[in-house]
Design an enzyme around this catalytic site. Structure first.
Site, PDB file in Angstrom:
ATOM      1  CG  ASP A 189     -28.439-101.515  -4.881  1.00 32.22           C
ATOM      2  OD1 ASP A 189     -28.069-102.070  -5.556  1.00 32.22           O
ATOM      3  OD2 ASP A 189     -29.481-102.331  -5.720  1.00 32.22           O
ATOM      4  CG  ASP A 191     -25.711-102.917  -9.781  1.00 32.57           C
ATOM      5  OD1 ASP A 191     -26.916-102.553 -10.541  1.00 32.57           O
ATOM      6  OD2 ASP A 191     -24.992-101.710 -11.192  1.00 32.57           O
ATOM      7  CD  GLU A 230     -28.309-106.184 -12.180  1.00 31.39           C
ATOM      8  OE1 GLU A 230     -28.861-105.981 -13.118  1.00 31.39           O
ATOM      9  OE2 GLU A 230     -27.947-105.669 -11.645  1.00 31.39           O
ATOM     10  CG  HIS A 290     -34.510-101.210 -10.447  1.00 29.56           C
ATOM     11  ND1 HIS A 290     -34.436-102.497 -10.593  1.00 29.56           N
ATOM     12  CD2 HIS A 290     -33.305-100.899 -10.657  1.00 29.56           C
ATOM     13  CE1 HIS A 290     -32.720-102.582 -10.702  1.00 29.56           C
ATOM     14  NE2 HIS A 290     -32.757-101.722 -10.248  1.00 29.56           N
ATOM     15  CG  ASP A 291     -32.811-102.616 -14.448  1.00 27.46           C
ATOM     16  OD1 ASP A 291     -33.242-101.027 -13.935  1.00 27.46           O
ATOM     17  OD2 ASP A 291     -31.783-103.383 -13.502  1.00 27.46           O
TER      18      ASP A 291
HETATM   19  C1  GLC Z   1     -28.224-102.874 -12.588  1.00 26.32           C
HETATM   20  C2  GLC Z   1     -28.903-101.588 -12.208  1.00 26.32           C
HETATM   21  C3  GLC Z   1     -29.776-101.346 -13.709  1.00 26.32           C
HETATM   22  C4  GLC Z   1     -28.507 -99.944 -13.088  1.00 26.32           C
HETATM   23  C5  GLC Z   1     -27.647-100.620 -14.192  1.00 26.32           C
HETATM   24  C6  GLC Z   1     -26.223-100.291 -13.400  1.00 26.32           C
HETATM   25  O1  GLC Z   1     -28.249-103.938 -14.067  1.00 26.32           O
HETATM   26  O2  GLC Z   1     -30.481-102.286 -11.642  1.00 26.32           O
HETATM   27  O3  GLC Z   1     -30.852-100.374 -12.723  1.00 26.32           O
HETATM   28  O4  GLC Z   1     -28.589 -99.442 -13.942  1.00 26.32           O
HETATM   29  O5  GLC Z   1     -26.643-101.810 -12.997  1.00 26.32           O
HETATM   30  O6  GLC Z   1     -26.073 -99.310 -12.869  1.00 26.32           O
END
Ligand code: GLC
Ligand code: CA
Length: 535
Positions: A104, A205, A262, A327-328
């Site tokens: 990641d 990310d 993402e 995970h979010d």
């Molecule tokens: C992404 C991650 C999340 C994190 C955010 C800031 O959305 O998936 O878990 O808190 O980025 O890095």
């Protein structure tokens, strides 16, 4: 890692990827926190499940304000997760089993404890000052109206130099300034370190956030952002694609590497935006996450619409992927169906393993893990504490994996960092392994089927007519090979078309390989139909 003989096989397109939240997967040294050695110990489990790659949540050095998404050193391992030697062992053992490793990469921001930020903050004329986004403004009025989903203000006043710095997330996560070429140089060097160690891919990310408007113009109101998401100035600036392409160039100097990004978009998701970042033959992202299905209401009609729009937006050379939880976000959105949880979980497995594009499985999805109610005094996610009880944060989808019925679900011998679901004795890996009708065995079987039938890799996806509005019906087709997939979203049985010449290759609730004259699906049943067995 080299591929098998078949040179049309592309691992990240034709394989299944497992999203592994390290902290909650398996604790090898009993300190209550999952770790790298824990992953290595359980590789055989993943192999048996049939996954081709794992995406590891961040394990870099970090104060853990945002559980690893606040990195203070990109080439050091956070001690709770192990050492660099543990990581090397993990890569070696994974590759031995034909499992690839995706890490990641958090490029949008660092931790405020990263040396770069410490320097940047120290004075206005520090050489790294411009590595972050600093802006003058008076004490009471931040430079503009940008906000963070993790709180209100996205600007933090720093008295040391009387300027504000920008943070898309927590104030401990200052955003990097990607308009400064030295940022790219430094981060690409750190990325090379991992690629040289044999890492196979990167999950990027919030990659659509990395560049901000040069003039720092005000964003439209929150409501307008939902209506016109293209007019936001704190994300989705055209230069971000340039940076992604230059990262792709770096990746392509290695063999067989990939990146999946993402794309941050508010509910209900935005597949058009996601498509913008995908490779159209121009070396953008190999894959990009679209969360529209996660946000979608449980209804065949809704899913039909989301899937059709999603696929329509995919560029010709683009490659989609399927995600049903992460995970979010919430693990199980189908609230009215709680009593039928296992049936819904199996339907979701069927869906994700038969769609067009690479399936991602979020750890625990394979046993139907649920959102867990974490009491206030056990919350770890700061946003949960901030918005309690209206929003309880993300801990609920990050609880320890249920390995067996022993204490702490076999995750650790000690109290885990987050509570284990109280129901873990009712559903865990051990128990589901020996139950032939379990969710886990449905996943195993479906992954096996996906790999056996090439039509899943390359065949096109299209809706077919359905005898009931509650049935989502589609086919996967390539030349004269065809499979039909039917998913009954209703709790009640539904009649389907005749499908006289077909037999059931897979069903979520009856014995496979039955032939039949006319087909009635049980409530929440899903099937794969095939005319012949060899595809
Ligand atoms: C992404 C991650 C999340 C994190 C955010 C800031 O959305 O998936 O878990 O808190 O980025 O890095
Ligand atoms: Ca541990």
């Amino acid at each position: 890692m080299k591929d098998k003989k078949d040179n049309t096989y592309i691992w990240w397109k034709h394989g299944v990827i497992y999203h592994l939240y390290i902290r909650s997967f398996f604790d090898s040294n009993n300190d209550g926190i999952g770790d790298l050695n824990g992953v290595t110990e359980k590789l055989d489990y993943l192999k048996e499940l049939g996954v081709d790659a794992i995406w590891l949540s961040p394990f870099f050095k970090s104060p853990q304000v945002d559980f690893g998404y606040d990195v203070s050193n990109y080439i050091k391992i956070h001690p709770e997760y192990g050492t660099i030697d543990d990581f090397k062992t993990l890569i070696k053992e994974a590759h031995k089993r034909g499992i690839r490793i995706i890490i990641d990469m958090i490029l949008n921001h660092t931790s405020n404890q990263h040396d770069w930020f410490v320097e940047s903050r120290s004075s206005k004329d520090n050489p790294k000052r411009d590595w972050y986004i600093w802006q003058k403004s008076d004490k009471k009025n931040p430079p503009n109206n940008w906000r963070t989903p993790f709180g209100k203000k996205a600007w933090e006043y720093d008295k040391n130099t009387n300027e504000y710095y920008f943070h898309s997330f927590f104030k401990e996560q200052p955003d990097l300034n990607w308009r400064n070429p030295n940022v790219e140089k430094a981060l690409f060097q750190d990325i090379r370190y991992w690629l040289d160690l044999g890492v196979d891919g990167l999950r990027l990310d919030v990659i659509n956030l990395i560049v901000k408007d040069k003039k720092l113009r005000d964003n439209p109101s929150f409501l307008n952002q939902i209506i016109k998401p293209d007019e936001v100035y704190s994300r989705d600036r055209p230069t971000s694609i340039k940076i992604i392409k230059s990262l792709r160039q770096l990746l392509d100097t290695y063999e067989n590497r990939m990146c999946v990004g993402e794309i941050y978009a508010l509910p209900p998701g935005n597949s058009k935006l996601v498509a913008k970042y995908m490779d159209k033959g121009d070396n953008a992202l190999n894959m990009a996450f679209d969360f529209s299905l996660i946000f979608a209401r449980w209804s065949a009609n809704k899913y039909r619409k989301v899937l059709t729009t999603g696929y329509q937006n995919i560029p010709i050379k683009g490659w989609p992927c399927t995600v049903l939880s992460n995970h979010d976000l919430n693990r199980n959105k189908a609230k009215p169906l709680f009593a039928n949880h296992a049936k819904v979980a199996k339907l979701k497995a069927l869906l994700s393993m038969t769609l067009y594009g690479t399936p991602f499985i979020y750890y625990g999805e394979e046993i139907g893990m649920k959102n867990v109610k974490v009491p206030y005094n056990k919350l770890k996610d700061r946003i949960g504490k901030m918005y309690w009880p209206f929003y309880t944060g993300r801990d609920k989808s990050r609880t320890p994996l249920h390995w067996n019925s022993s204490a702490h679900a076999g995750f650790s011998n000690n109290m885990p960092w987050l509570p284990v679901d109280r129901e873990y004795k009712k559903y865990n890996i051990d128990q589901q392994s020996s139950d032939k009708n379990s969710i886990l065995n449905a996943y195993r079987e479906l992954i096996r089927i996906r790999k056996t039938y090439k039509v899943f890799n390359k065949g096109r996806w299209s809706l077919v007519s359905s005898a009931s509005k509650h049935i989502l019906a589609y086919e996967r087709k390539r030349k004269d090979k065809q499979l039909i997939i039917l998913l009954n979203f209703s709790r009640l049985p539904k009649q389907t078309h005749q499908y006289k010449d077909y037999h059931i290759l897979f069903s979520t609730s009856r014995d496979n390989n039955q032939s039949h004259k006319s087909l009635k699906l049980a409530g929440l049943e899903g099937v794969i139909l095939s005319k012949d067995k060899l595809i």
